[in-house]
Every structure is written in structure tokens, then in C-alpha cells.
Motif scaffolding. Structure first.
Motif, PDB file in Angstrom:
ATOM      1  N   GLU A  60      63.826  65.510  93.128  1.00 23.89           N
ATOM      2  CA  GLU A  60      64.877  65.154  92.185  1.00 23.89           C
ATOM      3  C   GLU A  60      64.310  64.320  91.027  1.00 23.89           C
ATOM      4  O   GLU A  60      64.706  64.500  89.871  1.00 23.89           O
ATOM      5  CB  GLU A  60      65.989  64.371  92.883  1.00 23.89           C
ATOM      6  CG  GLU A  60      67.141  63.943  91.998  1.00 23.89           C
ATOM      7  CD  GLU A  60      67.881  65.124  91.381  1.00 23.89           C
ATOM      8  OE1 GLU A  60      68.495  64.949  90.300  1.00 23.89           O
ATOM      9  OE2 GLU A  60      67.851  66.229  91.963  1.00 23.89           O
ATOM     10  N   ALA A  61      63.367  63.449  91.331  1.00 24.98           N
ATOM     11  CA  ALA A  61      62.740  62.632  90.275  1.00 24.98           C
ATOM     12  C   ALA A  61      62.032  63.523  89.262  1.00 24.98           C
ATOM     13  O   ALA A  61      62.076  63.269  88.044  1.00 24.98           O
ATOM     14  CB  ALA A  61      61.753  61.649  90.898  1.00 24.98           C
TER      15      ALA A  61
ATOM     16  N   ASN B 152      68.744  60.943 102.464  1.00 27.15           N
ATOM     17  CA  ASN B 152      67.922  61.672 101.505  1.00 27.15           C
ATOM     18  C   ASN B 152      66.452  61.575 101.897  1.00 27.15           C
ATOM     19  O   ASN B 152      65.870  60.490 101.919  1.00 27.15           O
ATOM     20  CB  ASN B 152      68.099  61.081 100.103  1.00 27.15           C
ATOM     21  CG  ASN B 152      69.539  61.158  99.630  1.00 27.15           C
ATOM     22  OD1 ASN B 152      70.081  62.228  99.419  1.00 27.15           O
ATOM     23  ND2 ASN B 152      70.167  59.984  99.463  1.00 27.15           N
ATOM     24  N   SER B 153      65.883  62.730 102.216  1.00 27.32           N
ATOM     25  CA  SER B 153      64.483  62.741 102.654  1.00 27.32           C
ATOM     26  C   SER B 153      63.558  62.382 101.488  1.00 27.32           C
ATOM     27  O   SER B 153      63.917  62.514 100.316  1.00 27.32           O
ATOM     28  CB  SER B 153      64.104  64.121 103.184  1.00 27.32           C
ATOM     29  OG  SER B 153      64.031  65.052 102.116  1.00 27.32           O
ATOM     30  N   PHE B 154      62.363  61.928 101.860  1.00 30.08           N
ATOM     31  CA  PHE B 154      61.383  61.555 100.833  1.00 30.08           C
ATOM     32  C   PHE B 154      61.065  62.766  99.947  1.00 30.08           C
ATOM     33  O   PHE B 154      60.967  62.658  98.722  1.00 30.08           O
ATOM     34  CB  PHE B 154      60.112  61.027 101.503  1.00 30.08           C
ATOM     35  CG  PHE B 154      59.168  60.368 100.550  1.00 30.08           C
ATOM     36  CD1 PHE B 154      59.418  59.098 100.039  1.00 30.08           C
ATOM     37  CD2 PHE B 154      58.004  61.024 100.138  1.00 30.08           C
ATOM     38  CE1 PHE B 154      58.541  58.490  99.149  1.00 30.08           C
ATOM     39  CE2 PHE B 154      57.129  60.420  99.253  1.00 30.08           C
ATOM     40  CZ  PHE B 154      57.397  59.149  98.756  1.00 30.08           C
ATOM     41  N   HIS B 155      60.920  63.935 100.552  1.00 35.34           N
ATOM     42  CA  HIS B 155      60.637  65.175  99.818  1.00 35.34           C
ATOM     43  C   HIS B 155      61.720  65.450  98.789  1.00 35.34           C
ATOM     44  O   HIS B 155      61.435  65.741  97.611  1.00 35.34           O
ATOM     45  CB  HIS B 155      60.534  66.346 100.804  1.00 35.34           C
ATOM     46  CG  HIS B 155      60.586  67.690 100.134  1.00 35.34           C
ATOM     47  ND1 HIS B 155      61.783  68.327  99.830  1.00 35.34           N
ATOM     48  CD2 HIS B 155      59.591  68.524  99.709  1.00 35.34           C
ATOM     49  CE1 HIS B 155      61.541  69.480  99.252  1.00 35.34           C
ATOM     50  NE2 HIS B 155      60.204  69.629  99.171  1.00 35.34           N
TER      51      HIS B 155
ATOM     52  N   LEU C 243      58.690  55.826  90.672  1.00 37.28           N
ATOM     53  CA  LEU C 243      58.583  55.305  92.048  1.00 37.28           C
ATOM     54  C   LEU C 243      59.768  54.424  92.391  1.00 37.28           C
ATOM     55  O   LEU C 243      60.242  54.425  93.539  1.00 37.28           O
ATOM     56  CB  LEU C 243      57.274  54.529  92.219  1.00 37.28           C
ATOM     57  CG  LEU C 243      56.000  55.383  92.292  1.00 37.28           C
ATOM     58  CD1 LEU C 243      54.771  54.509  92.325  1.00 37.28           C
ATOM     59  CD2 LEU C 243      56.046  56.299  93.522  1.00 37.28           C
ATOM     60  N   ASN C 244      60.261  53.669  91.409  1.00 33.87           N
ATOM     61  CA  ASN C 244      61.426  52.837  91.678  1.00 33.87           C
ATOM     62  C   ASN C 244      62.645  53.705  91.963  1.00 33.87           C
ATOM     63  O   ASN C 244      63.437  53.421  92.873  1.00 33.87           O
ATOM     64  CB  ASN C 244      61.703  51.910  90.490  1.00 33.87           C
ATOM     65  CG  ASN C 244      62.580  50.740  90.889  1.00 33.87           C
ATOM     66  OD1 ASN C 244      62.374  50.132  91.939  1.00 33.87           O
ATOM     67  ND2 ASN C 244      63.584  50.442  90.079  1.00 33.87           N
ATOM     68  N   PHE C 245      62.794  54.789  91.202  1.00 31.49           N
ATOM     69  CA  PHE C 245      63.881  55.741  91.442  1.00 31.49           C
ATOM     70  C   PHE C 245      63.753  56.327  92.851  1.00 31.49           C
ATOM     71  O   PHE C 245      64.740  56.427  93.601  1.00 31.49           O
ATOM     72  CB  PHE C 245      63.833  56.854  90.393  1.00 31.49           C
ATOM     73  CG  PHE C 245      64.824  57.965  90.636  1.00 31.49           C
ATOM     74  CD1 PHE C 245      66.126  57.875  90.155  1.00 31.49           C
ATOM     75  CD2 PHE C 245      64.473  59.098  91.373  1.00 31.49           C
ATOM     76  CE1 PHE C 245      67.042  58.906  90.385  1.00 31.49           C
ATOM     77  CE2 PHE C 245      65.380  60.113  91.613  1.00 31.49           C
ATOM     78  CZ  PHE C 245      66.672  60.017  91.105  1.00 31.49           C
ATOM     79  N   ILE C 246      62.517  56.695  93.208  1.00 30.32           N
ATOM     80  CA  ILE C 246      62.285  57.324  94.508  1.00 30.32           C
ATOM     81  C   ILE C 246      62.645  56.382  95.656  1.00 30.32           C
ATOM     82  O   ILE C 246      63.401  56.733  96.569  1.00 30.32           O
ATOM     83  CB  ILE C 246      60.810  57.788  94.622  1.00 30.32           C
ATOM     84  CG1 ILE C 246      60.573  58.996  93.697  1.00 30.32           C
ATOM     85  CG2 ILE C 246      60.440  58.138  96.074  1.00 30.32           C
ATOM     86  CD1 ILE C 246      59.114  59.344  93.476  1.00 30.32           C
TER      87      ILE C 246
END
Length: 816
Positions: A660-661, A652-655, A641-644
């Protein structure tokens, strides 16, 4: 003069006999020799089988005679030139015909007396010694043969005759004083009564023959040639790291031999011990090897323990009751009844209260002993003054042996603690006043584990072997195994830890290798040799192998796998896991697993449950153990979540960021576990529990930032499609953070008995604001850390750091 004895494996076939002949020829250049030989390998067993079958009127005994005849004729033909074979072959056939006549008699009468059996069994040594003597004459003309029955005289106790040393010594001395041959070959094991009837000297009889001859002739030494490089520190077939013992005393050798060291039979030593004649144990197949030297004055050794031996197939019989306390003669009656039943007592121990006596005997004598003892104490049993004897079968005696043990403190403690740490239950203990031997009785199924563990403790510079059973060899598992392969040599040389991977499993296949899987080829082994994966079979295989220092390594996120921990811990198998499900399950289950770990002395480590490779849980444990109290926890515990949220922006979209994570291995295989907050809730719950607080996951407030529709999807494809559909929702959250000049962080909190997880807007002056990438951070406010919290920060996600955290837990176990 030297006496050389060659055992059954040394004379098993013509190829081996040629090695024997070379050894004899080399030694004959320096000394006069007496060469005592056993029967060809397995021939004595075949003779016994043939006699038994004949007495049972089973005509298949004739097939065994044919097999024995063929083995000896083939051996002679390979050792003797063709031109000289005729008369020798005829002699062999005459001996075989005599044997056949005896067996025919057993068949016709339908019986087999002890006297007849001794005569039949003598044919093995008679045949082998004749062939070897004739083969020796081919290259060593000054050699001869002497039938042991003519010079070794016994009573008529057929099967295990007692030697009349007065007559025997005179006969041997008279013969060899007149003998001019450089080498004399004699059959071992066989003798004759004073009436001239064939007798045998019992188990180990060929060794005994050699010792009798050596003592009678005051030989310079006795050499026993076998198929191993001397006596070993333990049974090399069970303990692969066992080492040959260079020098040992007569008494130590007798102790080890008594407790199962099969290269030497205890009575063998008695005749030469009286004469102080040294014994060498040598290897026919490696004659240059040093072997073992047995004498009254062995070279001093830094290690007070010379060897660890064992006897299997033991039954423990306990006689106890209040009627034995202060009553003289109880022990005498017990041992008298066993003596009258011709039952050998191997092990004795008695409580100082005289309330009980415990003896060890062979399993095959157990029923007879039980019946005889209960009958002898029948009156006391009826009067409830003595209990019926307690019988426990299928046990094993393990003995620690060393002449110098009496001068060293703490050896018993080391032995018992070493066995205890591997959950080897000790049923009984005996130690003589000489302190040359410490014996314990254990379950037979634990023998391999016990011998290897004790050998590590006393002979391998305290190197500790850890046996790993790895379930889950995906991304993290593969890296974990590669880390082991890379560090294996370093760990062994510097930390004295020998890591072996015994099993690997994925969701489809599993593969076990008791000798350790080649870490460079584990994928191929799993692919080619793997069998269908099955959790219950995996558990039963681990249990069946029963290896010392076993560790189950769970690198899955599977609930079913987490339910296996209880079974492993109850078998004293340690558990190392990155799977959070067990420690975040019902509080009662969490406590149950912790209690099992203590009860069965099985480590249960899960450092990677929180913060991957960061030492967060270990720090909490140390705080609590040192008397501190955790009052408040604030943390960012999800690297994914921290990476996201560190990478989610206008570009960069949330999707795309969530996708990528997953690609980088930061999220669980099911990303909803991370994004729903369940994973963070599990982590803070584990920290709360490790801090000494009782809580279940339902008590943690989970303030989800995710639309319900996203979390209700049933597949990863549907989930990612829903992220695109609800993109405006996520964009709105991001814009709100910008407007507040804050950053988005998913925070876990615990204070005043309450806990929560949820997305927060973190201002610039907060310690969490600059948390980059996939890092985690934890703030512990304790009685000692009040104004300034204890802070732990670092990478909290990723396959490599998770694997290293698992590896660190394994090393922790190795260092205990």
C-alpha cells in the motif's frame, strides 16, 4: 515639408508598395513631401553577386539578371493598369539591358573596379524609384521624380563617397524652390561625383540620402519607415520582451545605432542633427503605431537606460609590454598603422598603467590588423619590450545606452553583477566620460543570455525568467509541472518570477522547446515530438541553448543522472534535486559539488533530500550560518517506514502495508532502498554533512530489522513474495512492541561523531510516539537548543509534498 524614407522591406514587392503609396497619399494632403526609396528587398545583394560572378567569368550572372528583371516587371504589372504598362515596361527593359551590358563587360574583362561596382549597384534604387514614382502618379497626379545623382554630389571615393555639401545643398535648394509637385520621389543610396560618374553612399545610404535632403531643405521632420515599430530597447529578434522606445535623443539614437540597432544608420543623423530636425522611426505595416521620436529634447523618462544594443563578430586585439610604460607615441603608432590599413576601430580601452592597449575591430579585419601591428612594433617585439599582439576572435560588444545614466549611481555595478550571476565573462570594459554608454566585450555565444538578462534587469520591472530542464516526469514530476502551471501567473505578478519549462524527459523520451513548453500539453508534446532520451544529449542541448537562469531539475532516483550535476554546475546551470544519491555519495564528491556551486555561481539545492517538503535542510543551514553548532540529531526521516509501522498491526500484514505504501507513492520504486535503511542512512548523512561534519555512509551503523533473504531478492516480485514467507519474523517484532507498550519507529541518530539508523521501540513519553501517518520528525540539539531541542515535524513523504519541496527550491533561486 517632410522627407519620408522607405526601406527595402517596405518596398519588397507590389503588396508592400501599395501600403507605401497609401501612407504617402494620406500625408500629401497636409504637407509637401520628398519620398526617398531603397531598392526592392535583396536586389542590392543580387546585383553585387551578379557583378562578382561576372568578374569571375561565371556565366550564372545572367540568371541573376533574369531574376532581377522578373521581380521588377512583376511588380510594375501589379501596380500599373494594363493599358498604361507598355511604355513603362519598355523603359524597365532598357535599364536592364544597360545593366546587362555592364555585366557583360565585367565578364569579358574578368575584372570589377570599385567605380564599375558603384554603377552596377545603383540600378536597384533606379529601378525601384522609377516604378514607385509611376505607381504614385496613378492616384496622385501632382507628383514627380528626381534622380538623386543630379542633386547629390560627392568625391570619387567609390563604394562610400563623401558628400560635397556646399554643391549638394545648393542643387537641392534650387531644384525644390522651382518644383511645384506635391510629392517628389527620389532614389536613395546613389549619387554622382562632380564629374557626373555614379557613386554610392555606403551602408545605410538611403537613410543618409533622406537626411541630406531634409537638412538641405530645412524640412519639418524626417520620417524613416521600416518594418518595426521604431527603435527598441533591445533587438526584438533576440529579446522577445523588447519594447519600442517612445522618445530618444539624437546622441542616444546614434549610440544605439552604432551598436547594432539596424533601423537607423549612425551617419544618417549627422545632417539633421546640425539642423535640429526631428526624426520619426515608423512601421510601414503598422502606420498607426506610435514609433520612435528622435530629437534634441526627448520627454524625460524614469529609466536612465534607453536601450541595450550589441555588435557581433568582434575581435579583441591587445598590445602590451613593459616597453609601453611611460613611452609617448605608442598609441599614436598603433592607431596610425590601423588607419593606414583602413581598419575601423570600434572599441578602445587602456589600462591606467599604460602597460596595455586593447581595441575591438571586426573579425574580417583581424588577420590584417595582427600582421600590420606586429610589423609596426617589430623592433620592440624582438627586444622583448612589447609582446606580439594577442588576438581573440568571435566576441561581441554589448552597450548600455542612456543620456541620463551619468546622473544615476550604480548602473555599472548592476550591469556587471547581472552578467556575473549568469556566468557571462566580461573580457573588456569601456565607458566614456559622458557616461552615455557603458560597453563590455563578451563571448559571442553568450549574447542571447546577456541581452535577455540585462533587459530583465533594466526594463522588465526586475521580473526574473527561470528556465527549467526537468528530468523525471513520473508521479512527482507530473505533479511538479501541474503546480508550476497553477502558480505561474501568481509568481509573475507577485514575486516577479517568470517560470518556463524548456525541457522534459523520462527514461524513454525527451523534448526541448526553446520558447517554453505548453504546460497544458506537455505530455502530448513529449509523446509526439519527443526524441529518444539520452543523458549526454540532454546536457549538450542545455549547454547549446545557453539560456539565462537555467535550472536542471532532477526528479529521479537514478545514480547516472546524479553524475550529471558536475557538468551542469560548470556551465552555471543551477541544480534542484530530490535525488539523494549525489549528496550521500563520497564526501569528496559532495564537497566538490558544493564548491562548484560557489565557483560558478550556480545554485545547488536539495531540500527534498530530507523530509520531502519540510524545511529541514534550510533550517540546518541557517543554524550554522548564524554561528550555532549541532551537537545531536534524533529523527524519524522515512515517511514510508513511518507509514508502514503506523499501519502494521494484527489486521494488516506487513506485506500488505508495504504494498500500500508503494501504491500511494511513499516508497522508492525499489522498496528495498527504504526497508533496508539505506534511504534513512542517506538522509541522516546529508544532515550530518550540512551541520558541518565530515562523514561517509559506511561510517553509519545500520541495524537492519529485515531478514537478509528479503534484501537479497533481485526483483520487486521476489521481494514481496519474501515478505509473505517471512511474515512470522515481522509479526514477532510487532508483538514485542505490544509487550513493551511501545510503538515501532525507524530512528536515525547522530551524537559525538557517531551515527546509526535502526528500528526502535518508542515508549509513550517519547516525542516520536505519537508520530502519525507518513510524518517525519527531527530533533536538533545545539549550543542554543540544549534542554528543549529544535523540533521540525510534518508530512515527510508523498508525491505532492515532494513536488512542492522541489518547487520551493526553484522559487528560492528566483528570489536570489
Amino acid at each position: 515639408m517632410k522627407v519620408l524614407k522607405f526601406g527595402g522591406t517596405s518596398v519588397a514587392n507590389a503588396q508592400n508598395i501599395k501600403l507605401v503609396l497609401d501612407i504617402v497619399a494620406n500625408k500629401a494632403n497636409q504637407d509637401k513631401l520628398v519620398v526617398v526609396v531603397s531598392a526592392l528587398s535583396k536586389v542590392t545583394d543580387l546585383l553585387h553577386l551578379a557583378a562578382t560572378k561576372a568578374a569571375a567569368t561565371d556565366e550564372s550572372y545572367k540568371e541573376i539578371i533574369a531574376e532581377i528583371e522578373k521581380a521588377h516587371l512583376d511588380t510594375l504589372k501589379q501596380l500599373i493598369p494594363v493599358g498604361e504598362q507598355s511604355g513603362l515596361l519598355s523603359h524597365i527593359k532598357r535599364i536592364i539591358n544597360h545593366l546587362e551590358t555592364l555585366l557583360d563587360g565585367c565578364f569579358l574583362l574578368g575584372e570589377l573596379s570599385a567605380r564599375t561596382l558603384d554603377t552596377i549597384l545603383s540600378f536597384g534604387e533606379l529601378l525601384s524609384s522609377y516604378i514607385i514614382a509611376e505607381a504614385l502618379k496613378q492616384n496622385l497626379k501632382n507628383s514627380g521624380y528626381k534622380d538623386s545623382r543630379e542633386v547629390i554630389k560627392t568625391n570619387s571615393n567609390f563604394g562610400r563617397a563623401n558628400v560635397n555639401f556646399e554643391i549638394t545643398n545648393l542643387l537641392l535648394k534650387t531644384f525644390f524652390d522651382a518644383n511645384e509637385n506635391q510629392v517628389v520621389v527620389m532614389p536613395g543610396f546613389i549619387s554622382s561625383s562632380t564629374e557626373g560618374i555614379s557613386t554610392t553612399l555606403g551602408r545605410g545610404g538611403s537613410d543618409y540620402t533622406a537626411a541630406i535632403v531634409a537638412a538641405a531643405l530645412h524640412a519639418d521632420d524626417l520620417e524613416i519607415w521600416t518594418d518595426v515599430n521604431g527603435m527598441f530597447t533591445s533587438n526584438p529578434k533576440i529579446v522577445k520582451q523588447a519594447q519600442p522606445i517612445a522618445t530618444i535623443s539624437y546622441q542616444e539614437a546614434m549610440e544605439l545605432s552604432h551598436f547594432g540597432a539596424k533601423v537607423l544608420y549612425p551617419p544618417t543623423i549627422q545632417p539633421v542633427l546640425r539642423q535640429n530636425i526631428p526624426i520619426y522611426i515608423k512601421n510601414t505595416f503598422a502606420p498607426e503605431a506610435e514609433g520612435t521620436f528622435i530629437s534634441n529634447n526627448p520627454l524625460p523618462s524614469a529609466n536612465p537606460v534607453k536601450g541595450i544594443s550589441h555588435i557581433g563578430g568582434i575581435t579583441l586585439i591587445t598590445l602590451e609590454g613593459p616597453g609601453m610604460i611611460g613611452v609617448s607615441g605608442s598609441s599614436k603608432r598603433l592607431f596610425e598603422v590601423l588607419s593606414q590599413s583602413q581598419i575601423n576601430v570600434i572599441f578602445i580601452t587602456q589600462a591606467s598603467s599604460e602597460h596595455s592597449i586593447c581595441i575591438g575591430i571586426m573579425n574580417e579585419d583581424a588577420d590584417q590588423a595582427e600582421s600590420a601591428i606586429n610589423k609596426a612594433f617589430e623592433i620592440e617585439i624582438v627586444q622583448n619590450r612589447v609582446d606580439p599582439c594577442i588576438v581573440e576572435k568571435n566576441l561581441c560588444i554589448i552597450a548600455l545606452v542612456g543620456e541620463s545614466m551619468k546622473n544615476h549611481q550604480g548602473l555599472s555595478g548592476k550591469m556587471f553583477s547581472t552578467l556575473g550571476k549568469n556566468n557571462v565573462n566580461i573580457r573588456a570594459i569601456a565607458q566614456g566620460a559622458s557616461e552615455r554608454n557603458i560597453s563590455v566585450v563578451i563571448n559571442e555565444r553568450d549574447v542571447k543570455k546577456a541581452l535577455n538578462t540585462l533587459h530583465e534587469r533594466f526594463f522588465e520591472d526586475n521580473t526574473k525568467q527561470l528556465n527549467l530542464f526537468v528530468m523525471g516526469v513520473g508521479n512527482v514530476g507530473e505533479i511538479f509541472i501541474s503546480q508550476i502551471a497553477q502558480q505561474k501567473k501568481f509568481l509573475k505578478e507577485n514575486l516577479k518570477i517568470n517560470l518556463r519549462v524548456i525541457a522534459v524527459s523520462n527514461s524513454r523520451k525527451m523534448h526541448f522547446d526553446e520558447d517554453g513548453i505548453d504546460l497544458k500539453k506537455w505530455k502530448e508534446a513529449l509523446d509526439e515530438k519527443g526524441v529518444p532520451a539520452d543523458q549526454e544529449t540532454f546536457v549538450s542541448n542545455v549547454k547549446e541553448l545557453n539560456l539565462r537562469n537555467s535550472i536542471f531539475v532532477d526528479i529521479t532516483a537514478n545514480e547516472g543522472v546524479s553524475k550529471l550535476y558536475e557538468k551542469f554546475l560548470k556551465q552555471s546551470v543551477g541544480v534542484v534535486t530530490c535525488n539523494k544519491i549525489a549528496c550521500a555519495s563520497e564526501y569528496s564528491n559532495y564537497i566538490h559539488l558544493k564548491n562548484l556551486s560557489r565557483q560558478y555561481n550556480a545554485p545547488f539545492l536539495f531540500e527534498t533530500n530530507v523530509g520531502a517538503g519540510l524545511p529541514i535542510i534550510d533550517t540546518v543551514k541557517n543554524l550554522i550560518a548564524s554561528g550555532d553548532k549541532v551537537n545531536k540529531i534524533q529523527a524519524v526521516l522515512s515517511g514510508s517506514l513511518n507509514f508502514i509501522f503506523n499501519n502494521f498491526d494484527e489486521k494488516n500484514s506487513f506485506h500488505d502495508v508495504v504494498k500500500e505504501a508503494g501504491i500511494q507513492g511513499f516508497t522508492e520504486p525499489d522498496p528495498t532502498i527504504d526497508l533496508s535503511g539505506v534511504d534513512v542512512a542517506r538522509k541522516i548523512l546529508i544532515l550530518i554533512r550540512e551541520s558541518g561534519n565530515k562523514m561517509d555512509i559506511e561510517e553509519i551503523a545500520n541495524e537492519s530489522f529485515m531478514p537478509a533473504a528479503c534484501l537479497e531478492t533481485t526483483s520487486n516480485e521476489a521481494f514481496f513474495a519474501s515478505l509473505i514467507e517471512h511474515a512470522p519474523h515481522f509479526d514477532a517484532i510487532y508483538q514485542e512492541a505490544l509487550s513493551k507498550d511501545s510503538r515501532l519507529k525507524y530512528v536515525a541518530q547522530f551524537e559525538n561523531g557517531k551515527a546509526s539508523v535502526g528500528l526502535q521501540f518508542i515508549p509513550k513519553d517519547h516525542p516520536f510516539y505519537n508520530l502519525e501517518g507518513k510524518d517525519n520528525i527531527v530533533l536538533f540539539y545545539t549550543d542554543r537548543y540544549v534542554d528543549q531541542p529544535l523540533l521540525i515535524k510534518g508530512a515527510g513523504a508523498g508525491a505532492a509534498v515532494t513536488a512542492s519541496g522541489i518547487f520551493a527550491d526553484v522559487i528560492r533561486i528566483g528570489n536570489v
